[in-house]
Design an enzyme around this catalytic site. Sequence first.
Site, PDB file in Angstrom:
ATOM      1  N   LYS A  95       0.856  -1.195   0.000  1.00  0.00           N
ATOM      2  CA  LYS A  95       0.000   0.000   0.000  1.00  0.00           C
ATOM      3  C   LYS A  95       0.887   1.239   0.000  1.00  0.00           C
ATOM      4  O   LYS A  95       1.877   1.291   0.733  1.00  0.00           O
ATOM      5  CB  LYS A  95      -0.892  -0.029   1.244  1.00  0.00           C
ATOM      6  CG  LYS A  95      -1.952   1.074   1.320  1.00  0.00           C
ATOM      7  CD  LYS A  95      -2.811   0.928   2.586  1.00  0.00           C
ATOM      8  CE  LYS A  95      -3.943   1.939   2.639  1.00  0.00           C
ATOM      9  NZ  LYS A  95      -4.775   1.786   3.862  1.00  0.00           N
ATOM     10  N   SER A 109      -9.848   1.789   2.922  1.00  0.00           N
ATOM     11  CA  SER A 109      -8.982   2.606   2.090  1.00  0.00           C
ATOM     12  C   SER A 109      -7.939   1.804   1.311  1.00  0.00           C
ATOM     13  O   SER A 109      -7.422   2.284   0.311  1.00  0.00           O
ATOM     14  CB  SER A 109      -8.229   3.619   2.965  1.00  0.00           C
ATOM     15  OG  SER A 109      -7.355   2.940   3.862  1.00  0.00           O
ATOM     16  N   SER A 132     -10.016  -0.644   7.035  1.00  0.00           N
ATOM     17  CA  SER A 132      -9.403  -0.434   5.722  1.00  0.00           C
ATOM     18  C   SER A 132      -8.727  -1.656   5.123  1.00  0.00           C
ATOM     19  O   SER A 132      -8.338  -1.632   3.961  1.00  0.00           O
ATOM     20  CB  SER A 132      -8.387   0.710   5.795  1.00  0.00           C
ATOM     21  OG  SER A 132      -9.063   1.937   5.788  1.00  0.00           O
TER      22      SER A 132
END
Lengths: 484, 483
Positions: B72, B147, B171
């Site tokens: 990420k 997210s 997330s």
Amino acid sequence: MSLIPTIGLEVHVQLKTRSKMFCACPVEYGAGPNAHTCPVCLGYPGALPVMNEEALKMSALTGLMLGCAIPEVCKFDRKNYFYPDMPKNYQITQFDAPICQGGAVPLHDFAYPKDAQKSIAHPGKKVRLTRIHLEEDVAKSQHFETSTGIDFNRAGTPLMEIVSEPEIDTPEEAFAYLTALQQILVYGGVSDADMERGQMRCDCNVSVRPEGQAELGVKIEIKNMNSISGVRRALAYEIERQTAALQRGETLIQSTRRWDDDAGQTFQMRVKESSHDYRYFPDPDLLPVKTSVFMDEVRARRPELPAEKRERFVTQFGCTDYDASVLASDQALAEYFDAAAKGATKPKSVANWIINDLLSALAAAGKIIADCPISAHALDELVNLIEAGTISSSQGKTVFAEMFASGKPAAQIVEEKGLKQVSDLGAIEALCDQAIAASAKAVAEYKAGKAQAINSIKGQVMKLSQGKANPVVVSEILTRKLAE
Amino acid sequence: MELPALSLADVQARLRAKEVSPAEVLRALDARIGQVDPQIHGYLSRDLDAALACAEKADVSLPLGGVPIAIKDVINVNGEPCTAASKILQGYRANYDATVIRKLRAAGAIPFGRCNLDEFAMGSSTENSAFGHTRNPWDTSRIPGGSSGGSAAVVAANEAFAALGSDTGGSIRQPAALCGIVGLKPTYGRVSRFGLIAFASSLDQIGPFTKTVRDAALVLNAIAGRDPQDSTSLDEPVPDHTALLGRDLHGVRLGMPREYFIEGLDPQVDAAVRAAVKHYESLGAEIVEVSLPNTEHAVGVYYIIATAEASANLARFDGVRYGHRAADATGLLDHYGRTREEGFGPEVKRRIILGTYVLSSGYYDAFYLRAQKVRTLIRRDFSEAFEKVDAIICPTSPEVAFKAGDRSDDPLKMYLADIFTIATNLAGIPGLSIPCGFAEVDGRKLPIGLQLLGKPFQESQLLQIAHAYEQSTDWHKARPALV
């Protein structure tokens, strides 16, 4: 209208830890710009702070030395404000659970400026502390013609803030407070506390109010003093300025002023806006600290404090209060004296030699006690030679100068220069006879009742002995012989 | 089966057996990404050369030896961009490795590819990225969740064997559910946060996205453990998280929290989760009803604590030392104002303002302090429930993936997408999401996630429970049909 001033001090002290407060970067003065930085102290994305335990211990030690309470738990908070010298735009500090609470700085007579030591209003006064908390220092900005550079070497240096109660009455008391505090900090080994190097920084809150009025006057903060005497000058100026303004009927407003030491004046920096909202909240990156974990170690590290040392020098070594205060004003000097006095037959003489001869020799040579060419033991030997009558006091001065210059031991110098006093009665008697025979006029005068006439005969003996005869013995023999 | 379709464990077995080289795996993956990512946009960047350089030195005998893992774009990898999907970090390159990256490398893995996300991990749809939306591989007109939407989507689309994400309020778990894969949020303090760009420090936790439960255990093995650089990482022994996999569930008690089966829950989600509960019963688990009465306050508490922390965490992005800097600022205030005005997107600004507000003097007690007290109550709810059960079973998300653009104008509705995942972060306990079925929407199959929540540091048991379900169902084998 008689106006009285009230002063409170906020002192920031850089701790002498090896590494920074929240990262492993070294704390070192004088490195190239941004040489000592890492993602943590530069506030890089994702970097996290880790507590420097030594900084906590040093702060707790400071608290112990100043008689503070050390709460069981302290915690760290974020103080939010934007400024380029602040890498994260929040400062990690302690808001409502500081490491030390209360305590006091005792003001001893010799901590006052020399010219004020005779007129101390409150001898033995102790200025109480509100608290001591631990935080991180910010970076240093340097302004160039069209830009500003920021050096983050200082950012993250452990910084202790020592906050006094507003109960300092005069600039001289402020001077004494800082001097006494500085001595204690150095004694504890927690900081070099050198104001010129920014290791100790002092902000003063000062106000004046009519005598008899309980409520404090309008608080004005002054900054930018880089010596303890500068603080005294700035406060004296500011009190006079505020007093004059009020007497002219002006109203003072809460503000911050900058001291200009060259101009000898304070200048307004900013007027306090509606008090800044720092939005403090507990730093979620750091867990609360349990002080009990390290307090045993800290207690063991507590040194003998300046006041305790002064008292001991008086009782143990028979120093005067003044001598004791001079000797204890500097930890290295005190240790030197301690070491020398321990083996001395007359510690009081050792104190005199240090204060009268050693300190001025060091000052003249631009040296400090740490690089003194005469060891405590060597000084001891010199003093003992004099006390034993092996050499005279005035010969001692010569030997001392030689020791300071060459680092040789006293006995060796005495030997090399043949300075040993002659106390051999037979030899001196012969010299005395010689001198008496050669000084018919003086002998006659002496016998006629002129007592001083003996001095010229004594001088003869000393001359004949090349200064080596013990003058006390010479006097005795001459007196006896002339009475015959 | 083609290489990119393999699980992490399977590709590692082939690497270990030297049937395939790390470079071949990387090239195959890179080709797959080149082929499908234009439809998904799960990656923001990738550096094949850097990865190939790592591959040359890879020790395939290590647990993750030679396996590329996607990261990420909020976790620092030395020398690579780390944008947090924000314009304010455009051009920034990390100058150090996050602890998880160091640990992945030590386990033989190769960080490869930077995954899209909601800017600064703020969002539930990956629509808040400054660099374009990520699409759900099951239906590219829909969002992948957020997210960590990029991390979830690339694993689901066989563009990665595994990915790291971060979970502040769901997330990891919510996008894992919406993309039909496994997502694990470890216990707070289990995995170091050093090098993770902080959103809400007391809630953030890094965890893996994988195709199987075993893979999640393998990645967790590599990244877990106390880190001296993160004071909030805890000194708990790290067990082998695969050790309990395969054990049966006799004697295991699962709690169904009544507050999680509520009105507003998508009926297809409700049905799939209830079926999963039944399935667990058939596997020998005992199902117990539990209550988490303070669940209703979780979203409110979360948006106070998370935004308060974020308002300070994001203050460092000021254009002074790195990142975007407004041109021709007329002064310091103008510099700050314009740099941040230009650099941050609307959702980030909204949260900074919210967080600044709740910390303001006069409001602190009413909001922040009170939220912390309620957080304690939420934590207590869980510890009381865990006196009766070994794990809690519930839906991960109240709904399946929604259409891109559907919620963009309604932040509050978007916030509710995390209603079942937020309390976990507030309590600091571990949670994971595994696939448990599909909903039919407009003729498309959309994955449904089953959430399992465990006791602190009991990830092994949680993985065991998830594994038993996975091994007796086929949901995890389904993959989206991408060209």
